[in-house]
Design a protein around this motif. Structure first.
Motif, mmCIF file in Angstrom:
data_model
loop_
_atom_site.group_PDB
_atom_site.id
_atom_site.type_symbol
_atom_site.label_atom_id
_atom_site.label_comp_id
_atom_site.label_asym_id
_atom_site.label_seq_id
_atom_site.Cartn_x
_atom_site.Cartn_y
_atom_site.Cartn_z
ATOM 1 N N TYR A 107 12.410 -3.630 11.470
ATOM 2 C CA TYR A 107 13.564 -3.692 10.889
ATOM 3 C C TYR A 107 14.114 -4.521 11.291
ATOM 4 O O TYR A 107 15.150 -3.893 12.759
ATOM 5 N N ARG A 138 17.885 1.428 5.315
ATOM 6 C CA ARG A 138 17.561 2.880 5.464
ATOM 7 C C ARG A 138 17.387 3.160 7.593
ATOM 8 O O ARG A 138 17.412 2.160 7.949
ATOM 9 N N SER A 173 11.491 -7.396 7.859
ATOM 10 C CA SER A 173 12.564 -7.273 6.716
ATOM 11 C C SER A 173 13.942 -6.322 7.498
ATOM 12 O O SER A 173 13.485 -5.717 8.630
ATOM 13 N N LYS A 194 -0.879 0.393 6.409
ATOM 14 C CA LYS A 194 -0.456 -1.382 6.321
ATOM 15 C C LYS A 194 0.125 -0.786 8.014
ATOM 16 O O LYS A 194 -0.764 -2.433 8.282
ATOM 17 N N GLY A 245 14.653 -5.791 2.139
ATOM 18 C CA GLY A 245 14.215 -7.248 1.640
ATOM 19 C C GLY A 245 13.679 -7.929 2.233
ATOM 20 O O GLY A 245 13.333 -7.457 4.428
ATOM 21 N N THR A 246 13.620 -9.280 2.082
ATOM 22 C CA THR A 246 12.443 -10.282 3.350
ATOM 23 C C THR A 246 13.228 -11.208 3.884
ATOM 24 O O THR A 246 13.909 -11.593 2.843
ATOM 25 N N GLY A 282 1.385 -1.363 -0.431
ATOM 26 C CA GLY A 282 0.383 -0.110 0.227
ATOM 27 C C GLY A 282 0.910 1.350 -0.133
ATOM 28 O O GLY A 282 1.905 1.644 0.324
HETATM 29 P P1 5GP Z 1 9.176 2.880 5.290
HETATM 30 O O1 5GP Z 1 10.579 2.995 4.682
HETATM 31 O O2 5GP Z 1 8.352 3.770 5.313
HETATM 32 O O3 5GP Z 1 9.261 2.202 6.412
HETATM 33 O O4 5GP Z 1 9.399 1.226 3.785
HETATM 34 C C1 5GP Z 1 9.161 2.262 2.788
HETATM 35 C C2 5GP Z 1 8.450 0.910 1.964
HETATM 36 O O5 5GP Z 1 9.161 0.013 2.409
HETATM 37 C C3 5GP Z 1 7.017 0.280 2.514
HETATM 38 O O6 5GP Z 1 6.145 0.557 0.897
HETATM 39 C C4 5GP Z 1 7.337 -0.710 2.891
HETATM 40 O O7 5GP Z 1 6.106 -1.841 3.075
HETATM 41 C C5 5GP Z 1 8.343 -1.226 1.936
HETATM 42 N N1 5GP Z 1 8.944 -2.343 2.635
HETATM 43 C C6 5GP Z 1 9.587 -2.874 4.343
HETATM 44 N N2 5GP Z 1 10.116 -4.442 4.360
HETATM 45 C C7 5GP Z 1 10.691 -4.932 3.007
HETATM 46 C C8 5GP Z 1 10.277 -5.455 1.922
HETATM 47 O O8 5GP Z 1 11.720 -6.431 3.327
HETATM 48 N N3 5GP Z 1 11.067 -5.866 0.910
HETATM 49 C C9 5GP Z 1 10.718 -4.739 0.383
HETATM 50 N N4 5GP Z 1 9.852 -5.273 -1.270
HETATM 51 N N5 5GP Z 1 9.859 -3.682 0.529
HETATM 52 C C10 5GP Z 1 9.820 -3.763 2.021
#
Ligand code: 5GP
Length: 212
Positions: free
Chosen positions: A53, A41, A37, A18, A82-83, A12
Motif C-alpha cells: 500500500y 491503516r 491502494s 486474493k 482508496g484507488t 473477497g
Molecule cells: P487489508 O487491511 O486486509 O489489507 O484490507 C482490508 C480490505 O480493504 C480488503 O478487503 C481489501 O481488498 C480492501 N482494499 C484494499 N485497497 C482498497 C481500495 O483501494 N479501495 C477499497 N474500497 N478497498 C480496498
C-alpha cells in the motif's frame, strides 16, 4: 480488437487469499497490472510503503479525496482505503488489464462509474477454512479476526452484485479460472466499443459507395 485494457475488480472476504491469487496472476501472465491502494491503516509487520500500500495519514487521505485523486475510496474497519486515479488510467490506456483488489463498497462504486469493469468475487471453499486462514496469518489480534468475520457476513450480502464468483481452493485452478473469465469478458460488446465503432464507420463508407 480493443487496445484498452479491462478494469478488473477482485474482491473477497479478508483471508480469501486474493493477494496470493493476484500475485500468481501477475507472475503467470504479462497483460495485467496491479493498482496499489492508499490506506490510513498501519502497516503489518513486513509491509512496505509503496509495495502493499501507500500508507498515509487521515488528513492527507482526505486532501487527496478533495483533489479527486482517487477513482473510489471506502471506510473499512475504521480505516480509509482508496484507488489512486493516475496509475489506473495510464495502464488501461497502455492496454493492460488493471486489477483493483478492493472491498465491496469500492467495487460497487467502480461498477457505477465504469459499467464495463469486470467484478470477480473470490471465496474460500468454506467458512471454517476462512477462519482457519485468518487465524493462520498470525498477524491479527482475536478481536480483529472477529471483526473481519463479522464484516464477511455483511459482505456476503453483496455478492450478487458481482459478475462472477470463483472458489480459491487450489491456487493454480483459481488463477487460471480468473484469467479465462477476463479473456471471455474481452469479447463482450460492452468492452469492444472502439472496435464496434470502427466497423460501423467502415461499413457506412461502403454503403455510401454502393448508393452512388
Ligand atoms: P487489508 O487491511 O486486509 O489489507 O484490507 C482490508 C480490505 O480493504 C480488503 O478487503 C481489501 O481488498 C480492501 N482494499 C484494499 N485497497 C482498497 C481500495 O483501494 N479501495 C477499497 N474500497 N478497498 C480496498
Amino acid at each position: 480488437m480493443e487496445k484498452k485494457g479491462i478494469l478488473i475488480v477482485l474482491s473477497g472476504f479478508s483471508g480469501a487469499g486474493k493477494g496470493t491469487v493476484v500475485k500468481r496472476l501477475l507472475q503467470k501472465y504479462d497483460e495485467y497490472a496491479l493498482s496499489i491502494s492508499m490506506t490510513t491503516r498501519a502497516p503489518r509487520p513486513g509491509e512496505k510503503d509503496g509495495v502493499e500500500y501507500f500508507f498515509t495519514t487521515r488528513e492527507k487521505f482526505e486532501e487527496i479525496i478533495v483533489r479527486n485523486g482517487l477513482i473510489e475510496y471506502a471506510l473499512y474497519c475504521g480505516n480509509y482505503y482508496g484507488t489512486p486515479r493516475e496509475y489506473v488510467e495510464e495502464k488501461l490506456s497502455a492496454g493492460k488489464n488493471v486489477i483493483l483488489e478492493i472491498e465491496i463498497q469500492g467495487a460497487l462504486k467502480i461498477k457505477e462509474k465504469f459499467p464495463e469493469s469486470l467484478l470477480i468475487f473470490v471465496t474460500p471453499p468454506s467458512v471454517m477454512e476462512l477462519k482457519r486462514r485468518l487465524e493462520g496469518r498470525g498477524t491479527e489480534e482475536p478481536e480483529v479476526i472477529a471483526r473481519r468475520l463479522a464484516r464477511a457476513a455483511e459482505e456476503s450480502e453483496g455478492i450478487n452484485a458481482y459478475d462472477y464468483i470463483v472458489v480459491n481452493d487450489d491456487l493454480e485452478v483459481c488463477v487460471d479460472e480468473v484469467h479465462r473469465l477476463v479473456d471471455e469478458a474481452r469479447r463482450a460488446p460492452v468492452r469492444s466499443q472502439e472496435f464496434i465503432g470502427k466497423i460501423r464507420e467502415e461499413l457506412k463508407g461502403f454503403a455510401k459507395g454502393a448508393d452512388s
